[in-house]
Design a protein around this motif. Structure first.
Motif, PDB file in Angstrom:
ATOM      1  N   ALA A 242      -6.277   1.767   4.552  1.00 48.14           N
ATOM      2  CA  ALA A 242      -6.178   0.548   3.737  1.00 48.14           C
ATOM      3  C   ALA A 242      -7.336  -0.393   4.032  1.00 48.14           C
ATOM      4  CB  ALA A 242      -4.844  -0.149   3.995  1.00 48.14           C
TER       5      ALA A 242
ATOM      6  N   TYR B 288       0.846  -1.192   0.000  1.00 49.51           N
ATOM      7  CA  TYR B 288       0.000   0.000   0.000  1.00 49.51           C
ATOM      8  C   TYR B 288       0.884   1.246   0.000  1.00 49.51           C
ATOM      9  CZ  TYR B 288      -4.487   2.332   0.787  1.00 49.51           C
ATOM     10  OH  TYR B 288      -5.630   3.090   0.650  1.00 49.51           O
TER      11      TYR B 288
ATOM     12  N   ALA C   9     -10.263   0.855   2.159  1.00 48.44           N
ATOM     13  CA  ALA C   9     -10.078   0.641   0.726  1.00 48.44           C
ATOM     14  C   ALA C   9     -10.334  -0.811   0.334  1.00 48.44           C
ATOM     15  CB  ALA C   9      -8.664   1.045   0.319  1.00 48.44           C
TER      16      ALA C   9
ATOM     17  N   SER D  11       0.462   5.090  -4.584  1.00 51.17           N
ATOM     18  CA  SER D  11      -0.711   4.414  -5.141  1.00 51.17           C
ATOM     19  C   SER D  11      -1.979   4.761  -4.373  1.00 51.17           C
ATOM     20  CB  SER D  11      -0.506   2.896  -5.120  1.00 51.17           C
ATOM     21  OG  SER D  11      -0.478   2.410  -3.787  1.00 51.17           O
ATOM     22  N   THR D  12      -1.846   5.588  -3.326  1.00 50.38           N
ATOM     23  CA  THR D  12      -2.998   6.034  -2.556  1.00 50.38           C
ATOM     24  C   THR D  12      -3.276   7.500  -2.901  1.00 50.38           C
ATOM     25  OG1 THR D  12      -1.678   6.770  -0.659  1.00 50.38           O
ATOM     26  CG2 THR D  12      -2.355   4.455  -0.710  1.00 50.38           C
TER      27      THR D  12
ATOM     28  N   ASN E  96      -8.267  12.064   4.599  1.00 51.85           N
ATOM     29  CA  ASN E  96      -7.676  11.147   3.617  1.00 51.85           C
ATOM     30  C   ASN E  96      -8.689  10.147   3.080  1.00 51.85           C
ATOM     31  OD1 ASN E  96      -5.007  12.098   3.445  1.00 51.85           O
ATOM     32  ND2 ASN E  96      -4.436  11.060   5.341  1.00 51.85           N
TER      33      ASN E  96
ATOM     34  N   ALA F 112      -9.694   9.663  -0.834  1.00 52.16           N
ATOM     35  CA  ALA F 112      -9.644   8.360  -1.510  1.00 52.16           C
ATOM     36  C   ALA F 112     -10.981   8.033  -2.161  1.00 52.16           C
ATOM     37  CB  ALA F 112      -9.261   7.276  -0.505  1.00 52.16           C
TER      38      ALA F 112
ATOM     39  N   GLN G 267      -3.493  10.193  -0.445  1.00 49.98           N
ATOM     40  CA  GLN G 267      -3.367  10.978   0.767  1.00 49.98           C
ATOM     41  C   GLN G 267      -3.182  12.457   0.424  1.00 49.98           C
ATOM     42  OE1 GLN G 267      -0.572   9.374   3.732  1.00 49.98           O
ATOM     43  NE2 GLN G 267      -0.354   7.604   2.399  1.00 49.98           N
TER      44      GLN G 267
END
Length: 495
Positions: A333, A313, A336, A317-318, A357, A361, A320
């Motif tokens: 995570a 993670y 997600a 790739s996130t 955050n 997302a 934030q």
């Protein structure tokens, strides 16, 4: 910050519909008060926090405040003549007074009214000092309600239904018919208060409508605010109510007008449950809450606890937008990956950062988010963080003073304009992040990985070195990775 029960994403077998339906009905009963404790059903005037308006027509006040958007002011009653006395003045009483000041409603020709009923003044029963004290308290309490809960509780009650609980009952009750959301303001401390209608729509007393429904009596509704004509006369509603109550013994419509505080937040929730009960009962989370199913665990699931964040993670790739430590990132995570969780913690532990955050997302996944909180301060903290992160155009505030139609339309226009603008996305920092993280990760592994035959990490060895920093030094001949703990201990004994 720690994580409370997490429900597994796998859906459980459907809960028994009768059990879930009974739970929803129980929630509805707890949200509505149809007893005489409810001020909307048993109105009693409080001399300090209620202002009684006399010798005015509710329909004319409605016309001036709501239809014409005018401001009205309050006219105090004349001071009583002071009689010589040796006794101390009696303290101001706050006991409730249930004496009705209005007359029986009777239709009239609005064009024939005199200036007293069409001017910018509302006549009251309070002397100047008492009137100012009541208005000041109402303004303070209404402002506090908006600041803390984002809800306006100040209404002008227009017209009253006088009724009894049964034909044999001698006890009469009063309930407001139309409630107009209003606000009080004044320019200076010495200036008088002005009364204006807010952008919220007027309503027919919802508690009274619900109370009368089992009796087979339906209260008439006000026209929709978008289609209400400028020449609408509130007398038509009072006339309709009078006709529908004609067969009720001891019932009648009066022209009482009061300014006071009313709360309908829970009733709105009740109506929402009533209108959407099947959908609520069928929802997976509701069924899990009612049946206490769903594979609850204390803390994060094992797959999330054991996750190698940098590999599985990574931040690039996130999505934030504010800083997050490892515990916050694991919570993100978990969401997600479809887990339902409750995050609990005292102030200052990073809950608002995590929520920010999570919203970012969700937006990146082309989803919408409804963020609710009991206190308006919690909403503002997260909103400010989103604005600072550049997400202001994505936020539609629907609370307190931001919930009026004008502000909502303005925010929608702003978001629409922003959608046509290209957003400059920084790429240099994103592309450099994996290399920097790889360098830092390699350093951390090198410092904490056990080394050679000694089986100790450089971090541990450096810590132990501090205890013998003043000892005599011996030069080591040979390879350091072959030195064992036994050899070191023997060397110390030989010194």
């Amino acid at each position: 910050m720690h994580i409370e029960p997490v429900a597994a994403p796998a859906s459980d077998p459907a809960a028994p519909p009768d059990r879930v339906g009974a739970a929803v009905d129980s929630w509805k009963r707890k949200l509505i008060d149809l007893t005489m404790r409810n001020r909307a059903l048993n109105f009693r005037m409080n001399k300090v926090s209620t202002v009684a308006v006399v010798d005015e027509h509710p329909a004319e006040a409605f016309r001036q405040l709501y239809l014409r958007g005018q401001a009205l002011r309050f006219k105090a009653a004349p001071e009583p003549e002071v009689m010589p006395t040796t006794q101390a003045p009696a303290p101001v009483a706050e006991e409730e007074d249930d004496v009705s000041l209005g007359l029986d409603f009777a239709p009239y020709d609005a064009a024939s009214l005199g200036e007293r009923h069409t001017d910018q003044w509302l006549q009251t029963t309070a002397v100047p000092e008492a009137l100012d004290r009541s208005l000041r308290r109402l303004e303070e309490q209404a402002r506090l309600s908006i600041e803390e809960q984002g809800v306006n509780t100040l209404f002008l009650a227009l017209g009253m239904l006088h009724y009894t609980e049964s034909d044999a009952s001698a006890q009469s009750y009063r309930a407001p018919l139309v409630l107009l959301p209003v606000e009080l303001s004044r320019k200076t401390a010495r200036a008088g208060y002005e009364l204006r209608a807010t952008d919220d729509d007027p309503i027919v007393n919802p508690a009274l409508a619900e109370y009368l429904r089992p009796r087979g009596i339906a209260l008439p509704e006000l026209p929709d605010s978008a289609s209400i004509p400028d020449d609408f006369d509130l007398q038509t509603l009072f006339t309709a109510v009078t006709e529908r109550m004609a067969g009720q013994k001891g019932w009648g419509v009066k022209t009482d007008i009061y300014l006071g505080l009313f709360s309908f937040q829970k009733f709105v929730m009740y109506k929402d449950l009533e209108a959407n009960a099947p959908a609520v009962a069928a929802h997976r989370l509701v069924q899990q809450l009612v049946t206490r199913s769903g594979g609850e665990t204390i803390g994060l699931p094992a797959e999330i606890r054991g996750m190698e964040l940098d590999a599985e993670y990574p931040p690039e790739s996130t999505f934030q937008v504010v800083d997050a430590d490892s515990s916050q990132l694991r919570a993100i995570a978990a969401c997600a990956r479809g887990h339902d969780l409750v995050i609990e913690g005292p102030p200052g532990t990073g809950k608002s950062q995590t929520i920010t955050n999570l919203i970012a997302a969700a937006l990146a996944a082309d989803r919408s988010v409804l963020f609710v909180a009991e206190k308006m301060a919690a909403l503002e903290v997260v909103y400010e963080r989103l604005v600072q992160a550049g997400f202001g155009e994505f936020c539609l505030e629907l609370h307190s003073t931001k919930a009026n139609k004008r502000t909502v339309m303005k925010e929608l226009a702003s978001a629409l304009d922003a959608s046509f603008q290209n957003v400059a996305v920084p790429r240099a920092s994103t592309e450099r992040l994996p290399l920097v993280r790889k360098t830092l990760t390699e350093y951390a592994h090198a410092v904490h990985t056990p080394f050679g035959a000694l089986g100790a990490s450089p971090y541990r060895v450096y810590g132990e070195l501090g205890r013998v920093i003043a000892a005599p030094r011996v030069k080591l001949e040979g390879r350091i990775d072959t030195v064992s703990r036994e050899q070191l201990e023997q060397a110390v004994r030989d010194l």
